[in-house]
Design a protein around this motif. Structure first.
Motif, PDB file in Angstrom:
ATOM      1  N   CYS A 228      49.158   6.977  -7.434  1.00  0.00           N
ATOM      2  CA  CYS A 228      49.630   5.595  -7.572  1.00  0.00           C
ATOM      3  C   CYS A 228      48.611   4.680  -6.913  1.00  0.00           C
ATOM      4  O   CYS A 228      48.388   4.781  -5.705  1.00  0.00           O
ATOM      5  CB  CYS A 228      50.990   5.426  -6.906  1.00  0.00           C
ATOM      6  N   CYS A 229      47.996   3.812  -7.711  1.00  0.00           N
ATOM      7  CA  CYS A 229      46.975   2.936  -7.132  1.00  0.00           C
ATOM      8  C   CYS A 229      47.344   1.471  -7.334  1.00  0.00           C
ATOM      9  O   CYS A 229      47.732   1.053  -8.419  1.00  0.00           O
ATOM     10  CB  CYS A 229      45.592   3.244  -7.689  1.00  0.00           C
ATOM     11  N   GLY A 230      47.240   0.708  -6.245  1.00  0.00           N
ATOM     12  CA  GLY A 230      47.599  -0.697  -6.288  1.00  0.00           C
ATOM     13  C   GLY A 230      46.531  -1.570  -5.676  1.00  0.00           C
ATOM     14  O   GLY A 230      45.880  -1.191  -4.694  1.00  0.00           O
ATOM     15  N   GLY A 231      46.366  -2.759  -6.245  1.00  0.00           N
ATOM     16  CA  GLY A 231      45.400  -3.719  -5.732  1.00  0.00           C
ATOM     17  C   GLY A 231      46.077  -5.003  -5.313  1.00  0.00           C
ATOM     18  O   GLY A 231      46.875  -5.561  -6.074  1.00  0.00           O
TER      19      GLY A 231
ATOM     20  N   SER B  94      35.799  -3.027   5.580  1.00  0.00           N
ATOM     21  CA  SER B  94      36.403  -3.419   6.858  1.00  0.00           C
ATOM     22  C   SER B  94      37.559  -2.517   7.263  1.00  0.00           C
ATOM     23  O   SER B  94      38.031  -2.559   8.395  1.00  0.00           O
ATOM     24  CB  SER B  94      36.880  -4.878   6.802  1.00  0.00           C
ATOM     25  N   TYR B  95      38.044  -1.686   6.333  1.00  0.00           N
ATOM     26  CA  TYR B  95      39.132  -0.759   6.633  1.00  0.00           C
ATOM     27  C   TYR B  95      39.085   0.374   5.621  1.00  0.00           C
ATOM     28  O   TYR B  95      38.770   0.165   4.440  1.00  0.00           O
ATOM     29  CB  TYR B  95      40.467  -1.499   6.535  1.00  0.00           C
ATOM     30  N   GLY B  96      39.364   1.572   6.081  1.00  0.00           N
ATOM     31  CA  GLY B  96      39.362   2.712   5.164  1.00  0.00           C
ATOM     32  C   GLY B  96      37.975   2.999   4.636  1.00  0.00           C
ATOM     33  O   GLY B  96      36.983   2.998   5.374  1.00  0.00           O
ATOM     34  N   ASN B  97      37.882   3.230   3.322  1.00  0.00           N
ATOM     35  CA  ASN B  97      36.599   3.532   2.683  1.00  0.00           C
ATOM     36  C   ASN B  97      36.043   2.298   1.987  1.00  0.00           C
ATOM     37  O   ASN B  97      36.798   1.527   1.392  1.00  0.00           O
ATOM     38  CB  ASN B  97      36.801   4.642   1.642  1.00  0.00           C
ATOM     39  N   LYS B  98      34.748   2.133   2.041  1.00  0.00           N
ATOM     40  CA  LYS B  98      34.114   1.017   1.338  1.00  0.00           C
ATOM     41  C   LYS B  98      33.942   1.387  -0.131  1.00  0.00           C
ATOM     42  O   LYS B  98      33.402   2.429  -0.470  1.00  0.00           O
ATOM     43  CB  LYS B  98      32.758   0.685   1.949  1.00  0.00           C
ATOM     44  N   GLY B  99      34.441   0.511  -0.998  1.00  0.00           N
ATOM     45  CA  GLY B  99      34.299   0.774  -2.427  1.00  0.00           C
ATOM     46  C   GLY B  99      35.481   0.242  -3.212  1.00  0.00           C
ATOM     47  O   GLY B  99      36.402  -0.361  -2.660  1.00  0.00           O
ATOM     48  N   LEU B 100      35.444   0.472  -4.516  1.00  0.00           N
ATOM     49  CA  LEU B 100      36.487  -0.020  -5.416  1.00  0.00           C
ATOM     50  C   LEU B 100      37.599   1.006  -5.582  1.00  0.00           C
ATOM     51  O   LEU B 100      37.421   2.190  -5.300  1.00  0.00           O
ATOM     52  CB  LEU B 100      35.878  -0.353  -6.776  1.00  0.00           C
ATOM     53  N   VAL B 101      38.717   0.551  -6.095  1.00  0.00           N
ATOM     54  CA  VAL B 101      39.864   1.433  -6.293  1.00  0.00           C
ATOM     55  C   VAL B 101      39.518   2.592  -7.232  1.00  0.00           C
ATOM     56  O   VAL B 101      39.992   3.717  -7.041  1.00  0.00           O
ATOM     57  CB  VAL B 101      41.078   0.629  -6.827  1.00  0.00           C
ATOM     58  N   THR B 102      38.663   2.339  -8.213  1.00  0.00           N
ATOM     59  CA  THR B 102      38.291   3.393  -9.164  1.00  0.00           C
ATOM     60  C   THR B 102      37.583   4.557  -8.469  1.00  0.00           C
ATOM     61  O   THR B 102      37.759   5.712  -8.858  1.00  0.00           O
ATOM     62  CB  THR B 102      37.378   2.822 -10.267  1.00  0.00           C
ATOM     63  N   GLU B 103      36.811   4.245  -7.430  1.00  0.00           N
ATOM     64  CA  GLU B 103      36.129   5.302  -6.685  1.00  0.00           C
ATOM     65  C   GLU B 103      37.142   6.176  -5.952  1.00  0.00           C
ATOM     66  O   GLU B 103      37.017   7.409  -5.924  1.00  0.00           O
ATOM     67  CB  GLU B 103      35.138   4.691  -5.702  1.00  0.00           C
TER      68      GLU B 103
ATOM     69  N   ALA C 218      41.884  -3.520  -1.668  1.00  0.00           N
ATOM     70  CA  ALA C 218      41.826  -4.973  -1.489  1.00  0.00           C
ATOM     71  C   ALA C 218      40.402  -5.353  -1.111  1.00  0.00           C
ATOM     72  O   ALA C 218      39.569  -4.482  -0.826  1.00  0.00           O
ATOM     73  CB  ALA C 218      42.802  -5.439  -0.406  1.00  0.00           C
ATOM     74  N   ARG C 219      40.149  -6.660  -1.101  1.00  0.00           N
ATOM     75  CA  ARG C 219      38.798  -7.118  -0.749  1.00  0.00           C
ATOM     76  C   ARG C 219      38.483  -6.833   0.721  1.00  0.00           C
ATOM     77  O   ARG C 219      37.380  -6.425   1.058  1.00  0.00           O
ATOM     78  CB  ARG C 219      38.651  -8.611  -1.036  1.00  0.00           C
ATOM     79  N   THR C 220      39.477  -7.072   1.603  1.00  0.00           N
ATOM     80  CA  THR C 220      39.270  -6.885   3.043  1.00  0.00           C
ATOM     81  C   THR C 220      40.512  -6.238   3.662  1.00  0.00           C
ATOM     82  O   THR C 220      41.566  -6.156   3.033  1.00  0.00           O
ATOM     83  CB  THR C 220      39.033  -8.226   3.758  1.00  0.00           C
ATOM     84  N   LYS C 221      40.404  -5.832   4.905  1.00  0.00           N
ATOM     85  CA  LYS C 221      41.504  -5.201   5.634  1.00  0.00           C
ATOM     86  C   LYS C 221      42.738  -6.093   5.663  1.00  0.00           C
ATOM     87  O   LYS C 221      43.863  -5.617   5.520  1.00  0.00           O
ATOM     88  CB  LYS C 221      41.050  -4.884   7.068  1.00  0.00           C
ATOM     89  N   ASP C 222      42.549  -7.392   5.867  1.00  0.00           N
ATOM     90  CA  ASP C 222      43.674  -8.322   6.002  1.00  0.00           C
ATOM     91  C   ASP C 222      44.528  -8.411   4.742  1.00  0.00           C
ATOM     92  O   ASP C 222      45.677  -8.865   4.805  1.00  0.00           O
ATOM     93  CB  ASP C 222      43.166  -9.731   6.361  1.00  0.00           C
ATOM     94  N   LEU C 223      43.986  -8.012   3.597  1.00  0.00           N
ATOM     95  CA  LEU C 223      44.714  -8.127   2.332  1.00  0.00           C
ATOM     96  C   LEU C 223      45.414  -6.836   1.906  1.00  0.00           C
ATOM     97  O   LEU C 223      46.054  -6.787   0.867  1.00  0.00           O
ATOM     98  CB  LEU C 223      43.755  -8.595   1.223  1.00  0.00           C
ATOM     99  N   ILE C 224      45.296  -5.792   2.731  1.00  0.00           N
ATOM    100  CA  ILE C 224      46.038  -4.552   2.475  1.00  0.00           C
ATOM    101  C   ILE C 224      47.477  -4.770   2.928  1.00  0.00           C
ATOM    102  O   ILE C 224      47.729  -5.130   4.079  1.00  0.00           O
ATOM    103  CB  ILE C 224      45.435  -3.359   3.246  1.00  0.00           C
ATOM    104  N   ILE C 225      48.445  -4.556   2.026  1.00  0.00           N
ATOM    105  CA  ILE C 225      49.850  -4.770   2.373  1.00  0.00           C
ATOM    106  C   ILE C 225      50.680  -3.505   2.157  1.00  0.00           C
ATOM    107  O   ILE C 225      50.310  -2.627   1.375  1.00  0.00           O
ATOM    108  CB  ILE C 225      50.474  -5.944   1.576  1.00  0.00           C
ATOM    109  N   LEU C 226      51.785  -3.417   2.885  1.00  0.00           N
ATOM    110  CA  LEU C 226      52.796  -2.365   2.722  1.00  0.00           C
ATOM    111  C   LEU C 226      52.244  -0.948   2.911  1.00  0.00           C
ATOM    112  O   LEU C 226      52.796   0.017   2.374  1.00  0.00           O
ATOM    113  CB  LEU C 226      53.468  -2.481   1.343  1.00  0.00           C
ATOM    114  N   GLU C 227      51.196  -0.809   3.707  1.00  0.00           N
ATOM    115  CA  GLU C 227      50.600   0.513   3.914  1.00  0.00           C
ATOM    116  C   GLU C 227      51.594   1.481   4.553  1.00  0.00           C
ATOM    117  O   GLU C 227      51.755   2.625   4.103  1.00  0.00           O
ATOM    118  CB  GLU C 227      49.353   0.396   4.792  1.00  0.00           C
ATOM    119  N   LYS C 228      52.283   1.027   5.596  1.00  0.00           N
ATOM    120  CA  LYS C 228      53.225   1.888   6.315  1.00  0.00           C
ATOM    121  C   LYS C 228      54.363   2.337   5.400  1.00  0.00           C
ATOM    122  O   LYS C 228      54.758   3.505   5.392  1.00  0.00           O
ATOM    123  CB  LYS C 228      53.786   1.130   7.517  1.00  0.00           C
TER     124      LYS C 228
END
Length: 260
Positions: free
Chosen positions: A103-106, A160-169, A133-143
């Motif tokens: 399940c992948c979300g942007g 800035s958080y996790g892995n650098k790259g696009l969702v497709t990667e 997301a573009r940056t760490k601050d835009l990642i939501i509902l992770e928990k």
């Protein structure tokens, strides 16, 4: 009815609202949405139900402030009321035990993805969630996603958080490591297009949600028409979820630019 009980800012422009709506909470399923009006003369806005609590009689909405109407909704505070909350609408997500589901979300697409993650896990699937997301601050509902996922992968454009790259990667890395039976993608149209291209290459069934193009939400305005396998469909009544490999994303992207 429709009283706002809780409010939380995920970011400057994204707000979570917990709204009193016992009848909707009782009958909603993953994939359903509601039509909301902030005030008597307000615009009708379709919003996916991110969560529901049948005991408390509440539904959770995640709203991105992108204009006047969404701004009015985001400005409301606990104790105030939404004029209208109508639903549940749309076709519920088809849930079964597929095996391994990615399940992948942007961005705010994670909000409608959350109930699908929950339902897929409860159906016995191995669920791998990719949040982007573009940056760490835009990642939501992770928990919340992690609670129902066997693994959560974070992708950020700037690293800035996790892995650098696009969702497709992130999605392709999972596919290369293990057998994936289904991919579910929700987010910006351009993101879903490239996820679909990636999974088509690996011949993995993929489901996408096209709720970003909805306007009226009842099939009356025709604004959400899309081409699915060469045939015209309406997202609000035929969807919002479709086989991503059959969606004409280029046509959809062109039409979305009309509203910008």
């Amino acid at each position: 009815m429709n009283k706002i009980l809780e409010k939380e800012h995920f970011s400057e422009k994204v707000v979570k609202l917990v709204v009193e709506a016992p009848e909707i909470a009782k009958s909603r399923k993953a994939g359903h949405f509601v039509i909301v009006r902030a005030c008597e003369h307000g615009e009708r806005i379709p919003l996916t139900i991110a969560d529901a609590d049948t005991e408390l009689g509440t539904i959770t909405l995640v709203v991105q402030n992108v204009g006047t109407s969404s701004g009015k909704i985001c400005a409301l505070n606990p104790g105030e009321y939404l004029t209208d909350v109508v639903g549940p609408l749309g076709q519920a997500t088809h849930i079964e035990n597929y095996g391994t589901v990615v399940c992948c979300g942007g961005g705010v697409g994670v909000a409608p993805l959350l109930p699908i993650i929950k339902a897929m896990k409860k159906a016995g699937n191995r669920v791998i969630t990719v949040l982007a997301a573009r940056t760490k601050d835009l990642i939501i509902l992770e928990k919340q996603c992690a609670e129902y996922s066997d693994e959560v992968i974070i992708m950020t454009d700037d690293g800035s958080y996790g892995n650098k790259g696009l969702v497709t990667e992130g999605v392709e890395n999972v596919i290369l490591k293990e057998k994936v039976n289904l991919v579910v993608t929700i987010g910006p149209a351009i993101m879903m297009k490239f996820v679909a291209l990636t999974t088509k290459k690996h011949e993995i069934p993929t489901m996408c949600s096209l709720n970003t193009i909805m306007v009226d939400g009842t099939g009356m305005c025709g604004a959400c028409r899309v081409s699915i396998d060469g045939k015209t469909r309406f997202v609000c009544i035929d969807g919002p979820e479709f086989d991503a490999h059959k969606v004409d994303f280029d046509e959809m992207l062109m039409r979305l630019r009309t509203y910008n």
